[in-house]
Scaffold this active site. Structure first.
Site, PDB file in Angstrom:
ATOM      1  N   SER A   1    -113.783  27.479   2.553  1.00  0.00           N
ATOM      2  CA  SER A   1    -113.672  26.376   3.576  1.00  0.00           C
ATOM      3  C   SER A   1    -113.926  25.159   3.129  1.00  0.00           C
ATOM      4  O   SER A   1    -114.773  24.960   2.027  1.00  0.00           O
ATOM      5  CB  SER A   1    -114.954  26.837   4.477  1.00  0.00           C
ATOM      6  OG  SER A   1    -116.046  26.595   3.939  1.00  0.00           O
ATOM      7  N   ASP A   2    -113.686  24.177   3.641  1.00  0.00           N
ATOM      8  CA  ASP A   2    -114.179  22.654   3.290  1.00  0.00           C
ATOM      9  C   ASP A   2    -115.795  22.702   3.605  1.00  0.00           C
ATOM     10  O   ASP A   2    -116.136  23.609   4.564  1.00  0.00           O
ATOM     11  CB  ASP A   2    -113.560  21.685   4.116  1.00  0.00           C
ATOM     12  CG  ASP A   2    -113.923  20.194   3.367  1.00  0.00           C
ATOM     13  OD1 ASP A   2    -114.538  20.211   2.600  1.00  0.00           O
ATOM     14  OD2 ASP A   2    -113.104  19.354   3.834  1.00  0.00           O
ATOM     15  N   TRP A   3    -116.504  21.934   2.958  1.00  0.00           N
ATOM     16  CA  TRP A   3    -117.906  21.896   2.898  1.00  0.00           C
ATOM     17  C   TRP A   3    -118.428  21.744   4.587  1.00  0.00           C
ATOM     18  O   TRP A   3    -118.387  20.721   5.067  1.00  0.00           O
ATOM     19  CB  TRP A   3    -118.691  20.972   1.877  1.00  0.00           C
ATOM     20  CG  TRP A   3    -118.779  21.582   0.745  1.00  0.00           C
ATOM     21  CD1 TRP A   3    -119.904  21.487   0.298  1.00  0.00           C
ATOM     22  CD2 TRP A   3    -117.830  22.596  -0.203  1.00  0.00           C
ATOM     23  NE1 TRP A   3    -119.875  22.431  -1.190  1.00  0.00           N
ATOM     24  CE2 TRP A   3    -118.652  22.637  -1.312  1.00  0.00           C
ATOM     25  CE3 TRP A   3    -116.683  22.875   0.043  1.00  0.00           C
ATOM     26  CZ2 TRP A   3    -118.257  23.669  -2.310  1.00  0.00           C
ATOM     27  CZ3 TRP A   3    -115.986  23.637  -1.125  1.00  0.00           C
ATOM     28  CH2 TRP A   3    -116.739  23.874  -2.248  1.00  0.00           C
TER      29      TRP A   3
END
Ligand code: BGC
Length: 739
Positions: free
Chosen positions: A224-226
């Site tokens: 996932s993106d952060w």
């Protein structure tokens, strides 16, 4: 090497799927912890406080040109070399996965993160992104292809939905992702924050599983993106393998609970854990041989690369290159404190920074004076501009550094306009009044409106990384002949841009109303004037194009053209190849980039340059059958020095895909008329023609009846007496054949 997971409990497998802290994964059973960090134009390895906005410090690393600059090289081999250097530094800094490349399409010049992306064009983006991934991964460090997908604005990026029709989604926004996944096999793909047509990327099963894995055959890991995951269970079910950063143990517990409650398939959790284990196996193998890198050598590479990224936008009267003996007034704060990278998660702590002023002084043999000219923090320039104008008047030539300050553009927000600060433009006018021989050097992450820049010579550096100062000096004095090309169109005004009325969206929806017409596709279709076209870039020499030939013997097309250096300096020409299908049955941009190649030639030398156009790049996405289709017939192939400087054109006949769209009661008469298989339907209609609707029925009134009827669906003809529905259905079934 593989890590066996059979002994792990459900809870342990779930634990593998979320971070231990900001940058690392958990060590669970035999699987070791991994380090992931930003990227992409340098390694941001934080030893102390952690963040994803580039706020806290990081260990020194080479700051290569960010993608906005790197892309301007149009040089895949150079990009690959940068990838290798980044891999070496990652290894030495203990990083297993470097979070890049960013390959989102530059849909609107105002997007705050455009500096981290390559281009408005998907083929250029795909070729350069693949080279970056291949270079990096050749060192045993993994890439993270981001941000998947359709993350084209910063405003509201964590909530908003990118509402896109299937054709632009496939042909523009996903094309580079597909190409890189297939040809470079990135170890990880990072899903974006935004929604796509309403569904969050992190929970989008169509995106993460059906498209990425089932259609494109992706074998790696989806991270996932952060902070992109709000519902880990939904995300895991959709195909997410690793949630970053750490969520404590809450989301692991939720996964376990969902499996126990029977709402999440345990096989999905197993698969995600196996992918984390497979990533760890690759990373551990990569850690084996760590060769120390040499920081000065990487700095030299950064300078070489930066010089290839500089675009000579304009050079009236051959003002450039400068003779080193001329006296020069260097003006503008950016000459002394250069703007060389963007703000946010990609922010690198450089090993050193070369300033243009010092590098100009190092190469010049005449007098070099410096005047700050303006302030970049908005404080009044006061006497600074007078001093600068005086310096310009006293020198033989002025070099004026203009651009955007770090505070004016960054990850996290979009710009409201594309203007240079008014104070800088006012100074330019004053300098030009006293010194006609003025060169402007630009620094910026997003496109600027350049109409007000009336200087005879303009060098566009975009952002050039830590060694940009030396690269600018090299190009100013001709030690390097510029060969960079624009990867984005410079518009005449913001109101002309494709997404002007749909950016940055409203109420968390961004309507991609311009469809396929992104970047030059838009300006060409609307026949709009542009400031500088996509692909533009001048040289200190000149090139001639001749003998274009297109070979269609195999599935891909091979385009050959002879390029001759007709000037008196060695230089590199970036040969660009565009195709068009003027008689296409679907909406198409007037021309699209399909390939390119750089060629370095000594004065007087010529070379036959070959460019491959992959068959898949000729295809459009057919929305009626959900498939890629290469249309049959003639294509126009043009080659040239920019999208609006096409030098040769040829026609080539391509044998297309045999596609049959099944007929139905919804098929219109127009569709029937152009379908070569529809004979029986036409015969049926001829025998049951409604009174007054015979083919020549409109002649007496001067009407084009065939055209008037073209939009009428077959089923509707029944109401006008064309047989019965049952009879029509029978004929249609006969034409469609066995289903
Ligand atoms: C950015 C990513 C980055 C991550 C970690 C996010 O905010 O969108 O590109 O890799 O932070 O810093």
């Amino acid at each position: 090497m593989t890590f066996e997971l059979t002994e792990l409990s459900l809870a342990e497998k779930a634990a593998l799927g979320s971070g231990q802290d900001f940058w690392t994964t958990k060590a669970v059973g035999p699987v070791p912890s991994l380090v992931l960090t930003d990227g992409p134009h340098g390694v941001r390895r934080q030893a102390g406080a952690t963040d994803h906005l580039g706020l806290a410090g990081s260990l020194p690393a080479t700051c290569f040109p960010p993608a906005v600059g790197l892309g301007q090289s149009w040089d895949a081999e150079l990009v690959r070399r940068v990838g290798v250097a980044l891999g070496r530094e990652s290894r030495n800094l203990g990083v297993d996965v470097l979070l890049g490349p960013g390959i989102n399409i530059k849909r609107d010049p105002r997007c705050g993160r455009n500096f981290e992306y390559y281009s408005e064009d998907p083929v250029l983006t795909g070729v350069l992104g693949a080279a970056w991934v291949q270079g990096l991964q050749s060192t045993g460090v993994g890439a993270s292809l981001k941000h998947f997908a359709a993350n084209n604005t910063e405003h509201d990026r964590m909530r908003s939905s990118s509402d896109i029709d299937p054709r632009p989604l496939r042909e523009i926004y996903l094309r580079a992702f597909a190409h890189i996944v297939r040809t470079a096999e990135p170890w990880t793909v990072m899903c974006s924050y935004n929604r796509i047509n309403g569904v969050p990327a992190a929970e989008n099963r169509w995106l993460l599983t059906e498209l990425l894995r089932e259609e494109w055959g992706y074998q790696g890991l989806v991270v996932s993106d952060w902070g992109a995951v709000s519902d880990r269970v939904a995300a895991v079910a959709a195909g997410l393998d690793l949630q970053m950063p750490s969520s404590g143990s809450a989301s692991d517990d939720a996964v376990v609970a969902a499996v126990r409650a029977g709402t999440l398939d345990p096989a999905v959790v197993d698969r995600a854990a196996e992918r984390v284990a497979a990533l760890a196996a690759k990373a551990v193998a990569g850690r084996a041989d760590v060769e120390p890198h040499d920081a000065p050598e990487h700095h030299a590479l950064a300078r070489e690369v930066a010089a290839q990224c500089i675009v000579l936008l304009r050079n009236d009267g051959g003002l450039l290159p400068l003779s080193p003996s001329r006296s020069i007034a260097v003006i503008g704060e950016f000459a002394e404190s250069p703007r060389y990278q963007g703000g946010g998660s990609s922010h690198v702590n450089p090993t050193r920074v070369d300033t243009p002023l010092a590098e100009i002084r190092a190469l010049a043999t005449g007098t070099v004076t410096y005047a700050q000219g303006f302030t970049t923090d908005g404080s009044p320039a006061g006497a600074l501009s007078e001093e600068a104008v005086r310096a310009a008047a006293q020198a033989e030539v002025a070099v004026l550094f203009l651009g955007l300050a770090a505070s004016q553009e960054s990850e996290g927000f979009d710009r409201d306009h594309i203007e240079l600060p008014a104070g800088q433009l006012a100074l330019l006018t004053e300098v030009l009044a006293v010194q006609p021989d003025t060169v402007v050097v630009l620094a910026h992450g997003g496109v600027l409106r350049l109409a007000p820049i009336g200087a005879p010579a303009i060098l566009d550096g975009a952002l050039l990384g830590q060694a940009g100062g030396g690269a600018i000096a090299d190009v100013l004095f001709g030690a390097v002949n510029p060969s960079g090309r624009l990867t984005e169109t410079v518009p005449v005004r913001i109101q002309d841009t494709p997404a002007y009325l749909n950016f940055p969206g409203e109420n968390s929806h961004v309507r991609y109303g311009e469809g396929l017409f992104v970047g030059y596709r838009w300006y060409d279709a609307r026949e709009l004037e542009v400031g500088y076209p996509f692909g533009h870039g001048l040289s200190y020499t000149s090139f001639e194009y001749s003998d274009l030939a297109v070979d269609s013997a195999s599935a891909d097309l091979t385009v050959s053209v002879t390029i001759t250096n007709t000037g008196d300096r060695a230089g590199r020409e970036v040969v660009q190849c565009y195709t068009a299908k003027p008689d296409s049955t679907v909406v198409r941009p007037p021309r699209e980039l399909k390939g390119f190649r750089g060629v370095y030639l000594e004065p007087g030398a010529g070379e036959r340059v070959r460019i491959t156009i992959r068959r898949e790049d000729l295809a459009y996405w057919e929305t009626r059958t959900d498939q890629w289709i290469v249309e049959d017939g003639d294509y126009e192939v043009s080659v040239g020095a920019s999208s609006r400087d096409l030098r040769c054109v040829a026609k080539v006949s391509v044998s297309g895909d045999q596609v049959r769209l099944p007929l139905s009661l919804e098929s219109t008469l127009g569709e029937i008329m152009t379908d070569p298989n529809a004979g029986p339907v036409l015969e049926f209609l001829a025998g049951n023609a409604p009174a007054g609707m015979a083919a020549d029925g409109g002649d007496a009134l001067g009407l084009d009846l065939a055209r008037m009827m073209a939009s009428v669906p077959l089923g509707k003809l029944v109401a006008f007496g064309a047989g019965s529905l049952a009879e029509l259905e029978q004929v249609i079934a006969k034409v469609n054949g066995p289903s």
